[in-house]
Design a protein around this motif. Structure first.
Motif, PDB file in Angstrom:
ATOM      1  N   SER A  70      -7.332   2.424  -5.679  1.00 42.32           N
ATOM      2  CA  SER A  70      -6.654   3.710  -5.751  1.00 42.32           C
ATOM      3  C   SER A  70      -6.111   4.026  -4.354  1.00 42.32           C
ATOM      4  O   SER A  70      -5.841   3.099  -3.586  1.00 42.32           O
ATOM      5  CB  SER A  70      -7.599   4.803  -6.257  1.00 42.32           C
ATOM      6  OG  SER A  70      -6.866   5.999  -6.453  1.00 42.32           O
ATOM      7  N   CYS A  71      -6.001   5.289  -4.008  1.00 46.62           N
ATOM      8  CA  CYS A  71      -5.464   5.618  -2.690  1.00 46.62           C
ATOM      9  C   CYS A  71      -6.079   6.917  -2.188  1.00 46.62           C
ATOM     10  O   CYS A  71      -6.163   7.895  -2.931  1.00 46.62           O
ATOM     11  CB  CYS A  71      -3.944   5.760  -2.789  1.00 46.62           C
ATOM     12  SG  CYS A  71      -3.219   6.322  -1.230  1.00 46.62           S
ATOM     13  N   ARG A 112       0.810  -1.224   0.000  1.00 48.95           N
ATOM     14  CA  ARG A 112       0.000   0.000   0.000  1.00 48.95           C
ATOM     15  C   ARG A 112       0.846   1.277   0.000  1.00 48.95           C
ATOM     16  O   ARG A 112       0.466   2.254  -0.668  1.00 48.95           O
ATOM     17  CB  ARG A 112      -0.956  -0.017   1.207  1.00 48.95           C
ATOM     18  CG  ARG A 112      -1.988  -1.119   1.148  1.00 48.95           C
ATOM     19  CD  ARG A 112      -2.774  -1.218   2.446  1.00 48.95           C
ATOM     20  NE  ARG A 112      -1.904  -1.506   3.576  1.00 48.95           N
ATOM     21  CZ  ARG A 112      -2.282  -1.427   4.851  1.00 48.95           C
ATOM     22  NH1 ARG A 112      -3.529  -1.072   5.142  1.00 48.95           N
ATOM     23  NH2 ARG A 112      -1.437  -1.716   5.828  1.00 48.95           N
ATOM     24  N   VAL A 142      -4.879   9.075  -0.095  1.00 42.22           N
ATOM     25  CA  VAL A 142      -3.953  10.214  -0.035  1.00 42.22           C
ATOM     26  C   VAL A 142      -3.255  10.470  -1.379  1.00 42.22           C
ATOM     27  O   VAL A 142      -2.463  11.396  -1.490  1.00 42.22           O
ATOM     28  CB  VAL A 142      -2.891  10.041   1.088  1.00 42.22           C
ATOM     29  CG1 VAL A 142      -3.558   9.917   2.436  1.00 42.22           C
ATOM     30  CG2 VAL A 142      -1.963   8.861   0.822  1.00 42.22           C
ATOM     31  N   ILE A 146      -1.521   5.689   5.275  1.00 42.55           N
ATOM     32  CA  ILE A 146      -2.028   5.809   6.644  1.00 42.55           C
ATOM     33  C   ILE A 146      -2.863   4.598   7.064  1.00 42.55           C
ATOM     34  O   ILE A 146      -3.581   4.649   8.063  1.00 42.55           O
ATOM     35  CB  ILE A 146      -2.820   7.111   6.817  1.00 42.55           C
ATOM     36  CG1 ILE A 146      -3.969   7.192   5.798  1.00 42.55           C
ATOM     37  CG2 ILE A 146      -1.896   8.315   6.700  1.00 42.55           C
ATOM     38  CD1 ILE A 146      -4.891   8.380   6.007  1.00 42.55           C
ATOM     39  N   ALA A 147      -2.771   3.518   6.286  1.00 42.87           N
ATOM     40  CA  ALA A 147      -3.422   2.241   6.634  1.00 42.87           C
ATOM     41  C   ALA A 147      -4.934   2.394   6.849  1.00 42.87           C
ATOM     42  O   ALA A 147      -5.523   1.694   7.659  1.00 42.87           O
ATOM     43  CB  ALA A 147      -2.765   1.623   7.867  1.00 42.87           C
ATOM     44  N   LEU A 194       1.124   2.738  -3.263  1.00 42.37           N
ATOM     45  CA  LEU A 194      -0.046   3.447  -3.799  1.00 42.37           C
ATOM     46  C   LEU A 194       0.008   4.901  -3.348  1.00 42.37           C
ATOM     47  O   LEU A 194      -0.258   5.821  -4.114  1.00 42.37           O
ATOM     48  CB  LEU A 194      -1.348   2.820  -3.270  1.00 42.37           C
ATOM     49  CG  LEU A 194      -1.723   1.425  -3.763  1.00 42.37           C
ATOM     50  CD1 LEU A 194      -2.923   0.906  -2.987  1.00 42.37           C
ATOM     51  CD2 LEU A 194      -2.046   1.453  -5.254  1.00 42.37           C
ATOM     52  N   CYS A 228      -8.212   1.329  -1.143  1.00 44.27           N
ATOM     53  CA  CYS A 228      -7.474   0.174  -1.687  1.00 44.27           C
ATOM     54  C   CYS A 228      -8.167  -1.126  -1.290  1.00 44.27           C
ATOM     55  O   CYS A 228      -9.035  -1.617  -2.008  1.00 44.27           O
ATOM     56  CB  CYS A 228      -6.014   0.216  -1.271  1.00 44.27           C
ATOM     57  SG  CYS A 228      -5.729   0.358   0.492  1.00 44.27           S
ATOM     58  N   ASN A 264      -7.173   1.946   4.399  1.00 44.19           N
ATOM     59  CA  ASN A 264      -7.772   0.925   3.525  1.00 44.19           C
ATOM     60  C   ASN A 264      -8.963   1.415   2.718  1.00 44.19           C
ATOM     61  O   ASN A 264      -9.612   0.635   2.012  1.00 44.19           O
ATOM     62  CB  ASN A 264      -8.203  -0.315   4.312  1.00 44.19           C
ATOM     63  CG  ASN A 264      -7.026  -1.055   4.892  1.00 44.19           C
ATOM     64  OD1 ASN A 264      -5.922  -0.909   4.392  1.00 44.19           O
ATOM     65  ND2 ASN A 264      -7.240  -1.824   5.942  1.00 44.19           N
ATOM     66  N   GLN A 265      -9.279   2.693   2.819  1.00 44.74           N
ATOM     67  CA  GLN A 265     -10.546   3.161   2.254  1.00 44.74           C
ATOM     68  C   GLN A 265     -10.625   3.107   0.736  1.00 44.74           C
ATOM     69  O   GLN A 265     -11.688   2.873   0.190  1.00 44.74           O
ATOM     70  CB  GLN A 265     -10.830   4.586   2.733  1.00 44.74           C
ATOM     71  CG  GLN A 265     -11.254   4.633   4.182  1.00 44.74           C
ATOM     72  CD  GLN A 265     -11.530   6.049   4.663  1.00 44.74           C
ATOM     73  OE1 GLN A 265     -11.974   6.895   3.906  1.00 44.74           O
ATOM     74  NE2 GLN A 265     -11.248   6.306   5.919  1.00 44.74           N
TER      75      GLN A 265
HETATM   76 FE1  SF4 Z   1      -2.787   3.443   2.371  1.00 41.04          FE
HETATM   77 FE2  SF4 Z   1      -3.961   4.805   0.461  1.00 41.04          FE
HETATM   78 FE3  SF4 Z   1      -4.821   2.363   1.039  1.00 41.04          FE
HETATM   79 FE4  SF4 Z   1      -5.277   4.368   2.743  1.00 41.04          FE
HETATM   80  S1  SF4 Z   1      -6.090   4.153   0.679  1.00 41.04           S
HETATM   81  S2  SF4 Z   1      -4.470   2.317   3.202  1.00 41.04           S
HETATM   82  S3  SF4 Z   1      -3.425   5.584   2.474  1.00 41.04           S
HETATM   83  S4  SF4 Z   1      -2.838   2.907   0.224  1.00 41.04           S
END
Ligand code: SF4
Length: 659
Positions: free
Chosen positions: A357-358, A314, A360, A338-339, A317, A344, A341-342
């Protein structure tokens, strides 16, 4: 500089320039001809970001071992498509390994078009489907498919292969007594349960020759009561080395386990000791991953001998230039995962799956659609509001070369992220605020704190992005104007003293977070507890708060992604937080809340009532600016219904990109 991570290393015949690999991730783009270009761009950009070795998302060795939108290595067209990935990565001097995958009992019948197969017919918590027990012929065919898949990967240009043998997938299922009840030569004793994995490794070694690098992703800890023991895990690692594996990548936790392994609640580097123990018993390199999101933690783990390589997934990403920044020592410029998971993991857990996607980094997975290039004309851009959406808009507009002024009426930037960061286990949100602050400075954005611009001031700009966010919604319940009724924002911002007997109105993500925050806060802080322990004094007693969360609907925790919701609920349970669902609110009185629940009319005593009943858009300047300047309203200010940070940031990014 991160010295240990920056050292060159070797995996079999492969020489790698440093220790930061990119771990395997399913992107939701695989197996679809129209998304192949996007997938190539995604990997190419990570190779440019100096990933020492990229490990792809899993490619199924047979149709039965696959999933929706996954390449299958028995299909010529899929292998042809897969050949594009090493081409893209090699163009920029990167290296790439293909992950060989078989889901076993984690496959969904409707996705693979047949009944899933497994060592024994035992349903998983994940799919609730009973798989078919593999026959001798199935086993032989699957071993052959792994070998042929590896050979095909080698032939189309991959630099290595990784065998997926952890997280509860097929090979892990053969190893565990929980899922392997066979009585033939592939089940029963530990030696026989290992055999499937070892046969696969040996068959692959025969197919690819002595020099081709093979990585085995093994489970360091299944987190499943009654599964493989620590002693067996070490014996398995040694056996894999003997069978011809060049490196061990240590996975943690089955997908159906009920132990958090990748959520924010897991301490950074928290599972590295598991990999370190294995490393003490083998002489091939050991790779670790879970919650290695910042280089200082990973560097210390490599320096201290827990790991040889790290393969975070992650974090790549969140920042496509991860390894470059590690090697160059640019910690301040790192956009840290920031873990949450929203955008990804939670996208892969919904069905049908959404592309990954990510939160942030909204460009992740869409690099070609949003190339980092300057805008054709430089504009004067004002951004109103320095919450997550406003920060993203300001940074993106500045990256496009515009002159940007950011206005914030508070004394600090961060908005809802600043509040979220105060929740136990969510302090990673500070990383995003820190990153944005750094970018504002590097990009010379003018930041005007504690400033509310007038429409006249704003009309001097070419574009105005309104990102004023949301304010807590006050529900229509009699008594909300009483002095002991407060909003979640007042509590999280420390504006009010918190009571002992608390009723929370609203049980979405914010209601659950506030409940956890207050329950945790009723114990002595960790440093006070440590001091008492050092003095051999009894731990100071907790002064527990009595917390009741009241939900209108029949569920709670909605709005939290699937990967994290169960962790939050588990934590609420541990902390003794009471939840009442199916509530009709009658009135709030000075002594508490009168409700009707399935148990009839109930009075919930409370010395404080906290409103967590959603949000509404902050009053914006958009109306006053109409016709004077190009105005863009983004995030919660545009539409507060169901707003979350991922949507707010993404909208802000897209709007700012198009200026
Ligand atoms: Fe990490 Fe982005 Fe997944 Fe949040 S969405 S856990 S910031 S990779």
């Amino acid at each position: 500089r991160y010295r240990a991570l920056s050292q060159p290393g070797r995996i079999g015949s492969l020489t790698l320039p440093h220790r930061v690999l990119m771990g395997s991730m399913h992107m939701g783009l695989e197996g679809q001809p129209d998304k192949l270009g996007q997938l190539c761009d995604f990997y190419r950009e990570r190779a440019e970001g100096m990933a020492a070795l990229i490990i792809t998302g899993g490619a199924a060795v047979t149709q039965a071992g696959g999933a929706d939108h996954m390449y299958v290595l028995t299909e010529d067209a899929d292998v042809e498509a897969l050949a594009s990935l090493p081409q893209a990565v090699h163009e920029v001097n990167g290296k790439i390994a293909l992950q060989l995958f078989h889901s076993g009992r984690y496959a969904f019948a409707d996705e693979i078009g047949m009944q899933p197969v497994a060592p024994s017919p035992i349903a998983s918590r994940l799919t609730r489907e009973v798989p078919r027990e593999m026959t001798d012929e199935d086993i032989a065919d699957t071993i052959l498919a792994f070998a042929q898949g590896a050979r095909r990967a080698m032939d189309v240009g991959y630099d290595a292969v990784e065998i997926m043998g952890s997280e509860g997938y097929l090979l892990n299922q053969f190893l565990s007594p929980l899922t392997n009840h066979r009585e033939d030569e592939y089940g029963g004793s530990f030696e026989r349960r290992m055999r499937m994995s070892l046969d696969v490794v040996q068959a692959i070694r025969r197919a690819v020759g002595a020099q081709y690098p093979i990585i085995f992703r093994m489970s360091g800890l299944d987190c499943m009561p009654g599964s493989t023991t620590p002693e067996e895990t070490i014996a398995f690692a040694k056996a894999l080395q003997e069978a011809g594996v060049d490196a061990l990548n240590i996975g943690i936790g089955w997908h159906e386990a009920r132990v958090p392994t990748v959520q924010q609640i897991v301490p950074r580097g928290g599972f590295a000791t598991i990999a370190g123990t294995i490393r003490g018993h083998v002489s091939i390199p050991v790779i670790g991953a879970n919650r290695l999101n910042v280089p200082e933690v990973a560097d210390a783990l490599v320096a201290d001998g827990y790991l040889d390589f790290i393969a975070p997934a992650r974090p790549w990403l969140a920042d496509s230039q991860l390894a470059r920044k590690v090697v160059e020592g640019d910690r301040a410029g790192l956009n840290v995962c920031i873990a949450c998971n929203q955008s990804c993991l939670d996208h892969t857990l919904v069905r049908p799956h959404l592309p990954v996607s990510c939160l942030v980094n909204p460009r992740a997975g869409q690099e070609a659609s949003w190339p980092v290039v300057e805008a054709p004309a430089k504009r004067r851009v004002a951004v109103v509001g320095a919450g997550p959406a406003g920060l993203q808009a300001a940074v993106t507009a500045a990256q496009r070369g515009h002159d940007v002024v950011l206005f914030e009426r508070e004394a600090e930037i961060g908005g809802q992220f600043r509040m979220a960061a105060r929740i136990p286990g969510k302090d990673e949100f500070y990383e995003t605020i820190r990153y944005f602050r750094e970018m504002l400075e590097r990009l010379s954005v003018t930041v005007k704190m504690q400033t509310e611009p007038t429409p006249d001031e704003l009309s001097m700009f070419d574009h105005v992005v309104i990102a004023q966010g949301v304010v807590p919604r006050v529900p229509e319940i009699r008594g909300t104007d009483l002095p002991h009724v407060v909003t979640y924002a007042q509590v999280l911002n420390g504006e009010v003293q918190v009571g002992r007997q608390i009723a929370i109105i609203g049980a979405g993500g914010i209601g659950c977070d506030v409940a956890t925050f207050l329950a945790e806060g009723s114990h002595a802080p960790a440093d006070v507890q440590a001091f008492f322990a050092l003095q051999s004094l009894p731990t100071p007693p907790a002064m527990p708060r009595e917390i009741t969360v009241l939900a209108r609907s029949d569920r709670y925790g909605h709005g939290i992604g699937r990967s994290t919701r169960w962790v939050v609920k588990q934590e609420m349970n541990r902390l003794g937080i009471r939840v009442v669902t199916n509530v009709d609110f009658r009135e709030i009185t000075p002594e508490g809340v009168r409700i009707t629940s399935p148990d009839g009319d109930v009075f919930v005593k409370a010395d404080q009532v906290i409103l967590c009943a959603g949000q509404e858009a902050h009053e914006t300047l958009a109306e006053a600016l109409k016709g004077k300047v190009a105005v863009h309203v983004v995030g919660g200010a545009r539409d507060s219904r169901g707003i979350n940070a991922a949507r707010a940031i993404r909208e802000a990014f897209e709007v700012a990109y198009q200026i």
